[in-house]
Motif scaffolding. Structure first.
Motif, PDB file in Angstrom:
ATOM      1  N   VAL A  84      52.592  33.024  16.580  1.00 39.68           N
ATOM      2  CA  VAL A  84      52.281  32.300  15.634  1.00 39.68           C
ATOM      3  C   VAL A  84      51.535  32.948  14.469  1.00 39.68           C
ATOM      4  O   VAL A  84      51.868  32.792  13.263  1.00 39.68           O
ATOM      5  N   ILE A  85      50.492  33.746  15.056  1.00 36.03           N
ATOM      6  CA  ILE A  85      49.570  34.564  14.220  1.00 36.03           C
ATOM      7  C   ILE A  85      50.156  35.439  13.421  1.00 36.03           C
ATOM      8  O   ILE A  85      50.021  35.722  12.386  1.00 36.03           O
ATOM      9  N   ASP A  86      50.903  36.485  14.287  1.00 39.02           N
ATOM     10  CA  ASP A  86      51.802  37.402  13.688  1.00 39.02           C
ATOM     11  C   ASP A  86      52.846  37.042  12.654  1.00 39.02           C
ATOM     12  O   ASP A  86      52.769  37.653  11.637  1.00 39.02           O
ATOM     13  N   ILE A  87      53.376  35.932  12.782  1.00 39.32           N
ATOM     14  CA  ILE A  87      54.255  35.315  12.131  1.00 39.32           C
ATOM     15  C   ILE A  87      53.624  34.842  10.656  1.00 39.32           C
ATOM     16  O   ILE A  87      54.075  35.029   9.571  1.00 39.32           O
ATOM     17  N   LEU A  88      52.633  34.074  10.893  1.00 41.15           N
ATOM     18  CA  LEU A  88      51.791  33.634   9.668  1.00 41.15           C
ATOM     19  C   LEU A  88      51.116  34.809   8.764  1.00 41.15           C
ATOM     20  O   LEU A  88      51.254  34.541   7.662  1.00 41.15           O
ATOM     21  N   ILE A  89      50.706  35.818   9.359  1.00 41.04           N
ATOM     22  CA  ILE A  89      50.165  36.946   8.677  1.00 41.04           C
ATOM     23  C   ILE A  89      51.335  37.394   7.810  1.00 41.04           C
ATOM     24  O   ILE A  89      51.132  37.780   6.684  1.00 41.04           O
ATOM     25  N   THR A  90      52.497  37.717   8.450  1.00 40.94           N
ATOM     26  CA  THR A  90      53.668  38.243   7.649  1.00 40.94           C
ATOM     27  C   THR A  90      54.019  37.261   6.534  1.00 40.94           C
ATOM     28  O   THR A  90      54.167  37.747   5.516  1.00 40.94           O
TER      29      THR A  90
ATOM     30  N   GLU B  37      55.317  24.340   5.992  1.00 39.22           N
ATOM     31  CA  GLU B  37      55.662  25.062   7.251  1.00 39.22           C
ATOM     32  C   GLU B  37      54.537  25.896   7.778  1.00 39.22           C
ATOM     33  O   GLU B  37      54.099  25.821   8.979  1.00 39.22           O
ATOM     34  N   ALA B  38      53.973  26.743   7.036  1.00 40.11           N
ATOM     35  CA  ALA B  38      52.812  27.491   7.205  1.00 40.11           C
ATOM     36  C   ALA B  38      51.424  26.634   7.520  1.00 40.11           C
ATOM     37  O   ALA B  38      50.817  26.888   8.462  1.00 40.11           O
ATOM     38  N   TRP B  39      51.352  25.636   6.998  1.00 42.95           N
ATOM     39  CA  TRP B  39      50.227  24.728   7.060  1.00 42.95           C
ATOM     40  C   TRP B  39      50.432  23.904   8.481  1.00 42.95           C
ATOM     41  O   TRP B  39      49.422  23.941   9.156  1.00 42.95           O
ATOM     42  N   ASP B  40      51.479  23.534   8.765  1.00 42.41           N
ATOM     43  CA  ASP B  40      51.625  22.804   9.952  1.00 42.41           C
ATOM     44  C   ASP B  40      51.445  24.011  11.183  1.00 42.41           C
ATOM     45  O   ASP B  40      50.591  23.363  12.347  1.00 42.41           O
ATOM     46  N   GLN B  41      51.583  25.289  11.255  1.00 50.13           N
ATOM     47  CA  GLN B  41      51.401  26.126  12.016  1.00 50.13           C
ATOM     48  C   GLN B  41      49.888  26.320  12.110  1.00 50.13           C
ATOM     49  O   GLN B  41      49.139  26.681  13.322  1.00 50.13           O
ATOM     50  N   VAL B  42      49.200  26.400  10.856  1.00 45.44           N
ATOM     51  CA  VAL B  42      47.760  26.761  10.690  1.00 45.44           C
ATOM     52  C   VAL B  42      46.891  25.564  11.559  1.00 45.44           C
ATOM     53  O   VAL B  42      46.190  25.770  12.246  1.00 45.44           O
TER      54      VAL B  42
ATOM     55  N   PRO C  35      56.030  27.584  -4.017  1.00 47.42           N
ATOM     56  CA  PRO C  35      56.373  27.767  -2.538  1.00 47.42           C
ATOM     57  C   PRO C  35      56.196  26.497  -1.743  1.00 47.42           C
ATOM     58  O   PRO C  35      55.797  26.629  -0.664  1.00 47.42           O
ATOM     59  N   GLU C  36      56.577  25.319  -1.941  1.00 45.82           N
ATOM     60  CA  GLU C  36      56.365  24.104  -1.407  1.00 45.82           C
ATOM     61  C   GLU C  36      56.698  24.113  -0.018  1.00 45.82           C
ATOM     62  O   GLU C  36      56.103  23.951   0.969  1.00 45.82           O
ATOM     63  N   ARG C  37      58.004  24.536   0.303  1.00 46.20           N
ATOM     64  CA  ARG C  37      58.460  24.202   1.630  1.00 46.20           C
ATOM     65  C   ARG C  37      57.856  25.325   2.621  1.00 46.20           C
ATOM     66  O   ARG C  37      57.329  25.051   3.829  1.00 46.20           O
TER      67      ARG C  37
ATOM     68  N   ASN D 130      42.039  33.030   5.560  1.00 43.61           N
ATOM     69  CA  ASN D 130      42.093  33.413   4.389  1.00 43.61           C
ATOM     70  C   ASN D 130      43.252  33.433   3.684  1.00 43.61           C
ATOM     71  O   ASN D 130      43.359  33.258   2.473  1.00 43.61           O
ATOM     72  N   LEU D 131      44.127  33.994   4.450  1.00 44.55           N
ATOM     73  CA  LEU D 131      45.582  34.044   3.653  1.00 44.55           C
ATOM     74  C   LEU D 131      46.174  33.010   3.238  1.00 44.55           C
ATOM     75  O   LEU D 131      46.634  32.748   1.934  1.00 44.55           O
ATOM     76  N   ILE D 132      45.949  31.837   3.873  1.00 47.09           N
ATOM     77  CA  ILE D 132      46.933  30.553   3.456  1.00 47.09           C
ATOM     78  C   ILE D 132      46.039  30.252   2.199  1.00 47.09           C
ATOM     79  O   ILE D 132      46.512  29.370   1.286  1.00 47.09           O
TER      80      ILE D 132
END
Length: 828
Positions: A348-354, A319-324, A313-315, A293-295
């Motif tokens: 990974v989940i914690d970093i992405l949420i932040t 980066e977030a999409w690659d982790q998702v 915020p392209e970069r 939902n966040l991304i």
């Protein structure tokens, strides 16, 4: 001597099935990838006719980063046609749990990379290890430029049935091959069993053409099998075997001109699906749901902010999409890897949420700063493409200088949920709750004002029900069983049930049901079974919401344990689980919300919420870009966000925030909250490995879902719309008037809207940076039209596709087939 004409032509295809994680962590799998692709480069230099296939773009990305010289060599072999790519997703995702939009991003990211870096336009889909396939795969793959598809799980194995045409929900067809061999994609790896395995493949073949994949990954490619193939042809002239590719196989199949059967629906049958992965390691599913939902919301509102002047915020998003996309991998989101993998997944989940929360907050703040707001207000943002309505809570904080006694939201019923005051009685903190609405993909401003004395929540002692005039929810204070009463549509009961669970991360296995039935259930007491004990019941009532709170504990022992129905229970011991059920109903909302908070100390159980509906109905569940009707049966299925069970007179819709696993039997719906297992596999589906993390012990869980009774079927009540109002809810933000610049209206505004039967899944900047991409699908299963309304008039509208390569002029008014996916490129 002249060789007799072969009866069967075998397309022998060496390839690399890559698991980025599973038995090993990501670092070890990266080593294996490098080791095997180095070996492939050597084989290409030794054997002039050698051909080899690679599945995932991620494998090449790893080599490009780790060994540029090897990457150059592989690129050369690709240009010579000796190294081919099949599927070419970023990573082979699960096709159900990630959600449709995330699944197509795997294709977008991977397929574009392969074309840009290797010059290959991948035409063969290759989903050999995903745990079943959703019903929209034909449409997704054809739209992304694939012509053919190979898959390995989700279908019954029947003689002569390997090839068929698969028709998706919208009517799109793709020529498909199912890997029927008991060895699936690695059937060709065993040189000593070549004859037996070919005879098996011949039994399943629909024509004289036989596809024989030789999948490595579990080991390097066994080059001695090449000599075994040559020897085999001499001994068995009825077979002609050549090193080839799936593309060659499918072209020959098409030239054969054989009329193949057409199959419809999802691929979710046979012995190779794992129907319990939907509830393994529920913390992964719940965390992934938040990230998904966040991304998608961060991307939508960042795109709007970009159109208003904010840098995109392209970069950060890339980066977030690659982790998702890593989380969406078929052995990650399903929870089916070794424990070590999930230490990384948790981080990974914690970093992405932040990070994604920060991107989203920045975009919303920028948009809000453009609105002409004259006083302190709560701005409600709607991430959906239709008007949304929901209950919103927002916490306000006040400085000592503000001297505020009471505060409320102007123009709507409002309740004070919590407050905190200083010694002089001034507010320092106030949490307000109210029903908000907001226009499609837009915002509405709710102004704050001083109040004389707003109504707060009040606790009502001795009451065991809540009632909003239409729906009443009662709890039995002894058993904890809930009764839901709809004044127009009847009543049903809900309860928690525990089953024995001695399966693996893949499969449920219950060894006590035949002996003793359920392990435990609300409303049941037996001398040798755990028992639920209700320790507290509270009703909390406000002007907008009513809340029923039930606290329970599950105990392993109690006394008296015989004749307790006469003497009552005096002692409870050996606590196994803490449970708090909070049921909410609202003024003006059609659904009942449930929050289950629990901490489990009971290993080897499966915990499910049972809705005992008491009527026979038709079962429909949301899937990627649509909905699928299923047959009620004794196995779990996944849902993307919602499911519905309806008859002619009434229906029941359930929607959840990240709880996909459910089962439908006649008159009953089960929602699986967690499974406690400690083995990766019993040796049948993978290594016999302990996975104590999957026991789900001593975790603080919060499960959120909602349900409603309704007249008519899921289409009449627009179940997808109600579900998304809950699943992707309204987002509040406090705005101070000094920050408002006045370029946008100060009351409400919509940036994009679609009719109710069309659902937006994506709003992003295009990969080339020159357009805005909007993707949506027809959600009702009906033919019609959709008109996309934007806050800016586009200079150009192009009909595109998933990979954003197609560009055909069109208008904002689009004709839709049932469940059709549409991708538009907009120049604004």
């Amino acid at each position: 001597m002249r060789r007799p004409e072969a009866k069967y032509r075998v397309y022998y295809f060496p390839h690399f099935h890559y698991d980025v994680v599973w038995r090993f962590n990501r670092r070890d799998c990266s080593y294996i990838n490098h080791r095997l692709l180095r070996h492939v480069a050597v084989l290409c230099s030794i054997f002039p006719d050698f051909k080899f296939g690679v599945e995932d773009a991620y494998q090449f990305m790893e080599i490009e980063r780790r060994d540029p010289a090897l990457f150059k060599r592989l690129k050369e072999e690709a240009s010579r046609g000796r190294l081919v790519v099949v599927d070419g997703q970023y990573l082979m995702a699960d096709s159900f749990l990630p959600g449709g939009e995330v699944f197509v991003r795997e294709i977008l990211r991977g397929k574009r990379y392969v074309k840009e870096k290797l010059g290959l336009d991948v035409k063969v889909g290759w989903l050999v290890d995903s745990f079943g396939l959703n019903a929209q795969i034909p449409q997704i793959y054809v739209d992304a430029g694939y012509r053919w598809l190979v898959f390995g799980r989700g279908r019954e194995r029947k003689p002569g049935s390997a090839d068929f045409k698969w028709r998706g929900l919208d009517g799109t067809e793709i020529l498909t091959h199912y890997l029927c061999s008991k060895h699936s994609y690695h059937v060709g790896i065993f040189a000593e069993h070549l004859y037996d395995n070919l005879e098996e493949l011949r039994m399943y073949a629909a024509t004289k053409h036989i596809l024989m994949p030789c999948g490595v990954g579990s080991c390097p490619f066994p080059e001695w099998v090449l000599r075994a193939v040559e020897d085999f042809e001499e001994k068995h002239p009825e077979y002609e075997i050549e090193l080839s590719t799936p593309e060659d196989y499918f072209k020959a199949l098409e030239e054969e001109g054989v009329e193949l059967p057409v199959e419809e629906g999802e691929m979710y049958s046979g012995e190779r699906i794992f129907d319990s992965v939907w509830s393994t390691r529920m913390w992964v599913k719940l965390g992934y749901f938040k990230v998904r939902n966040l991304i998608l919301n961060a991307e939508r509102f960042s795109t709007i902010a970009w159109l208003l002047g904010k840098p995109y915020p392209e970069r950060e998003l890339k980066e977030a999409w690659d982790q998702v996309l890593f989380l969406a991998f078929h052995d990650v989101v399903t929870g089916t890897s070794v424990d070590e993998v999930f230490y990384e997944v948790s981080d990974v989940i914690d970093i992405l949420i932040t990070s994604l929360s920060s991107i989203l907050s920045s975009a919303l703040g920028y948009i809000a700063s453009k609105a002409c707001i004259g006083s302190r207000s709560i701005v409600i943002f709607n991430p959906n493409s239709f008007e949304s309505k929901g209950y919103v809570e927002y916490e306000l904080r006040f400085s000592p200088e503000e001297k505020v006694k009471h505060v409320e939201v102007e123009g709507v019923p409002c309740e004070l949920v919590e407050e905190e005051r200083d010694v002089e009685g001034w507010l320092r903190r106030a949490k307000l709750g109210f029903i908000a609405t907001a226009p499609p993909l837009g915002y509405r401003v709710y102004r704050l004002r001083h109040a004389s004395s707003p109504e707060g929540l009040r606790r009502i002692h001795g009451r065991t029900y809540i009632d909003n005039g239409r729906v009443r929810v009662e709890v039995d204070p002894i058993t904890g069983v809930l009764t839901v009463i709809d004044r127009e549509l009847g009543s049903f009961k809900c309860r928690l049930e525990l089953e024995n669970e001695v399966g693996s991360v893949y499969s449920h296995r219950d060894i006590t049901r035949d002996l003793a039935g359920l392990v435990a259930a609300e409303g049941e007491r037996s001398s040798n079974k755990p028992v639920f004990n209700v320790s507290d019941v509270q009703v909390i009532e406000g002007s907008v919401s009513q809340r029923l709170l039930v606290k329970e504990e599950l105990y392993g022992c109690f006394w008296p344990y015989r004749l307790h129905e006469h003497f009552g229970i005096e002692l409870h011991r050996q606590k196994l689980m803490d449970v708090e059920k909070e049921v909410r109903i609202y003024r003006g909302l059609p659904w009942v919300e449930v929050v289950v908070r629990l901490k489990n100390k009971f290993p080897h159980i499966r915990l499910r919420w049972c809705f005992d509906l008491g009527f026979k109905g038709r079962y429909v569940a949301s899937t990627a870009f649509g909905a699928i009707e299923r047959r009620p049966e004794p196995k779990e299925h996944p849902m993307e966000d919602w499911m519905d069970y309806s008859c002619e007179e009434k229906g029941f819709t359930l929607f959840t925030r990240g709880i996909p696993g459910h089962q439908v039997e006649e008159g009953k719906v089960y929602l699986t909250l967690l499974r406690s297992v400690d083995l990766l596999s019993y040796g049948d589906k993978g290594p016999i490995m302990p996975v104590p993390d999957a026991l789900e012990l001593n975790r603080d869980y919060v499960f959120e879902f909602a349900f409603m009774l309704h007249r008519g079927g899921w289409k009449e009540v627009k179940a997808w719309r109600e579900a998304l109002c809950f699943v992707n809810p309204l987002m509040p933000m406090l705005v101070e008037p000094a920050k408002a610049k006045g370029e946008l209206p100060g009351d409400e505004f919509s940036f994009l809207s679609l009719p109710d039967h069309a659902v937006l899944t994506c709003l992003k900047r295009s990969e080339d940076g020159r357009h805005v991409v909007a993707r949506f699908y027809e959600a009702s299963g009906s033919q019609g039209e959709a008109s996309l309304t934007l806050f800016k008039e586009p200079r150009e509208v192009l009909l595109s596709n998933i990979t954003e390569e197609k560009e055909e002029p069109c208008s904002l008014n689009v004709k839709l087939r049932p469940f059709q996916i549409v991708t538009l490129k907009l120049a604004l």
